[in-house]
Enzyme design. Structure first.
Site, PDB file in Angstrom:
ATOM      1  N   ASP A  20       0.847  -1.164   0.027  1.00 28.45           N
ATOM      2  CA  ASP A  20      -0.085  -0.006   0.038  1.00 28.45           C
ATOM      3  C   ASP A  20       0.814   1.192  -0.011  1.00 28.45           C
ATOM      4  OD1 ASP A  20      -1.584  -2.123   0.569  1.00 28.45           O
ATOM      5  OD2 ASP A  20      -2.437  -1.251   2.615  1.00 28.45           O
ATOM      6  N   GLN A  35       3.680   0.705   3.047  1.00 30.19           N
ATOM      7  CA  GLN A  35       3.741  -0.456   4.002  1.00 30.19           C
ATOM      8  C   GLN A  35       4.984  -1.271   3.599  1.00 30.19           C
ATOM      9  OE1 GLN A  35       0.699  -1.826   6.186  1.00 30.19           O
ATOM     10  NE2 GLN A  35       1.642   0.379   6.444  1.00 30.19           N
ATOM     11  N   ARG A 134     -10.145  -0.114   9.601  1.00 29.44           N
ATOM     12  CA  ARG A 134      -8.776   0.282   9.368  1.00 29.44           C
ATOM     13  C   ARG A 134      -8.488   1.468   8.223  1.00 29.44           C
ATOM     14  NH1 ARG A 134      -8.842  -5.338   7.805  1.00 29.44           N
ATOM     15  NH2 ARG A 134      -8.351  -5.607   5.603  1.00 29.44           N
ATOM     16  N   ASP A 135      -7.299   1.898   8.212  1.00 29.59           N
ATOM     17  CA  ASP A 135      -6.939   2.678   6.954  1.00 29.59           C
ATOM     18  C   ASP A 135      -7.458   4.112   6.753  1.00 29.59           C
ATOM     19  OD1 ASP A 135      -5.719   0.243   6.387  1.00 29.59           O
ATOM     20  OD2 ASP A 135      -7.032  -0.097   4.794  1.00 29.59           O
TER      21      ASP A 135
HETATM   22  N1  DQQ Z   1      -2.834  -3.694   3.699  1.00 29.34           N
HETATM   23  C1  DQQ Z   1      -4.357  -3.733   3.574  1.00 29.34           C
HETATM   24  C2  DQQ Z   1      -4.815  -2.560   4.457  1.00 29.34           C
HETATM   25  C3  DQQ Z   1      -3.996  -2.735   5.625  1.00 29.34           C
HETATM   26  C4  DQQ Z   1      -2.617  -2.948   5.110  1.00 29.34           C
HETATM   27  C5  DQQ Z   1      -4.523  -3.472   2.195  1.00 29.34           C
HETATM   28  C6  DQQ Z   1      -1.631  -3.911   5.902  1.00 29.34           C
HETATM   29  O1  DQQ Z   1      -6.210  -2.734   4.685  1.00 29.34           O
HETATM   30  O2  DQQ Z   1      -4.032  -1.612   6.551  1.00 29.34           O
HETATM   31  O3  DQQ Z   1      -3.503  -3.969   1.102  1.00 29.34           O
HETATM   32  O4  DQQ Z   1      -0.580  -3.994   5.330  1.00 29.34           O
END
Ligand code: DQQ
Length: 437
Positions: A20, A35, A134-135
């Site tokens: 991400d 990430q 999340r996110d």
């Molecule tokens: N990757 C997901 C997200 C999460 C993250 C999407 C974790 O929802 O926060 O690829 O690496």
């Protein structure tokens, strides 16, 4: 040992894993937080890596921005989020693991970050939603800050985008859903939500299997979609945007690998940042995608072809060879079943990756593309070893990954399925590598 599949003009961290992207523009610099597992070329142990570019072409990897704090609410991972600026301070919002809690870190320079002592700033999800929480994505609106958190409705009914409000960026009050999705249209949860204005409308992005876009209207904290489609196939994921100095809304996605865990371990790297895609609202209310002009700086040797006829089958382009190329093809309008390109194919056209538009089903790969009868297909393809990114008429995209085992898969063929197709022009550029081979 050099890896022939590692891209040369797309960004990947020096080693190990990325997923991400978290894009942010500030003071002439495009920042991509991402990430990152700094210890292995596999998902897990999530940190925020950091890369910057002033020209959207050259990327510099900076020190890791955010690390899990032992004993803290993000001890098992600093997951995806977003960055905003307020009063000369940068605020990074992200999901801490375990438990999917929302956390905050601040910085004066985007390099050194301090975790908020009150983390997590949102510890509990509102009742009535599933595990996904999340996110966080944050934006300013008139006199307040808003945050949307990606979630899901119970029983896999669809995604839920949960809206929060804050006066001070530290304390957040849950409002109501910004949007509830339908599993038949945008899958069962909204990962990586992104919400922004564009061309007089609003756009909501979310990911699950694909990245999905929805354009529509926003009023009093609620978004009503009018058009919905996938942004690409399943190799382009968790895509989010930034708004840059030139007023452009640029989309970046994570280009997933198509290799096994063992192959990634041997390679020592995994995950690629997509090229930026400039978003526009089209006259019919759908979303348009175009490569920004900065990418032209990568162009080297040029070849040009005109007025070609492709009988049913493949027509390999004479004298074109390479795995680091840009290709622009203008097809004449046609009703033939499939038109497009096979890239990274062998000298006889075999074993390539086919990028096809079907005028009868009006689909380009996974993505709907309704071309007017008078419009020919304009196919714009970026080839960077294992990465293929393509744009059709600035309105549909298809990212693919390929790991040919034959060393002669360096050719390009025009394709016609079920009829003869005329091609107005083909332009091919060799692209200048940015990274050492
Ligand atoms: N990757 C997901 C997200 C999460 C993250 C999407 C974790 O929802 O926060 O690829 O690496």
């Amino acid at each position: 040992m050099t890896d022939p599949h590692r891209p040369l003009y797309h960004f990947t961290p020096a080693k190990n894993w990325m997923n991400d992207p978290i894009p942010f523009f500030w003071d002439g610099v495009h920042h991509i937080f991402f990430q990152h597992n700094p210890e292995a070329p596999g998902w897990g142990n999530m940190h925020w890596g950091h890369a910057v570019s002033r020209d959207l072409v050259h990327w510099e990897e900076l020190p890791i921005a955010l690390v899990p704090t032992p004993g803290g609410p993000d001890r098992e991972g600093v997951w995806t989020g977003s960055v905003v600026e307020h009063d000369k301070t940068f605020y990074a919002f992200y999901t801490g693991q375990p438990g999917q809690v929302q956390c905050l870190a601040t910085s004066r320079d985007l390099i050194h970050w301090e975790k908020h002592p009150g983390n997590p700033i949102i510890a509990r999800r509102p009742d009535g939603y599933g595990d996904c929480f999340r996110d966080p994505q944050v934006w300013r609106e008139q006199d307040a800050w808003f945050m949307v958190i990606g979630s899901e409705q119970p029983d896999h009914k669809g995604g839920a985008a949960l809206l929060y409000r804050s006066e001070n960026l530290n304390e957040w009050q849950y409002q109501h859903p910004l949007l509830l999705g339908d599993v038949r249209q945008t899958d069962f949860e909204f990962e990586c939500p992104d919400f922004f204005p564009l061309g007089g409308k609003s756009v909501f992005l979310s990911s699950q299997n694909n990245t999905w876009w929805q354009t529509g209207t926003y009023d009093s904290g609620r978004f009503t979609p009018e058009h919905i489609a996938p942004a690409d196939g399943d190799k382009f994921y968790a895509a989010k945007t930034l708004h840059d100095r030139r007023g452009r809304r640029l989309l970046f996605g994570w280009l997933r690998e198509g290799r096994s865990d063992d192959e990634m371990r041997t390679a020592g790297w995994a995950g690629v940042l997509s090229l930026p895609r400039q978003l526009t609202l089209q006259r019919d209310g759908t979303l348009g995608f175009a490569p920004p002009s900065e990418l032209n700086a990568l162009r080297g040797r040029h070849q040009h072809f005109e007025a070609l006829t492709v009988a049913d089958g493949l027509h390999v382009l004479d004298g074109v060879q390479g795995d680091v190329l840009e290709v622009l093809v203008q097809f004449e309008p046609t009703d033939t079943a499939g038109i497009g390109l096979s890239v990274r194919c062998a000298p006889d056209g075999a074993d390539g990756v086919e990028l096809l538009y079907d005028p009868r089903t009006q689909r380009f790969g996974n993505v709907p593309l309704a071309l007017d009868r008078r419009d020919g297909l304009a196919l714009h393809v970026y080839i960077d070893r294992s990465v293929i990114e393509s744009f059709a008429n600035g309105r549909a995209c298809q990212a693919r990954r390929t790991y040919p085992t034959r060393p002669d898969c360096l050719h390009i063929a025009l394709c016609a399925r079920g009829g003869t197709v005329r091609v107005k022009s083909v332009d091919v550029w060799e692209m200048k590598p940015l990274c050492p081979a």
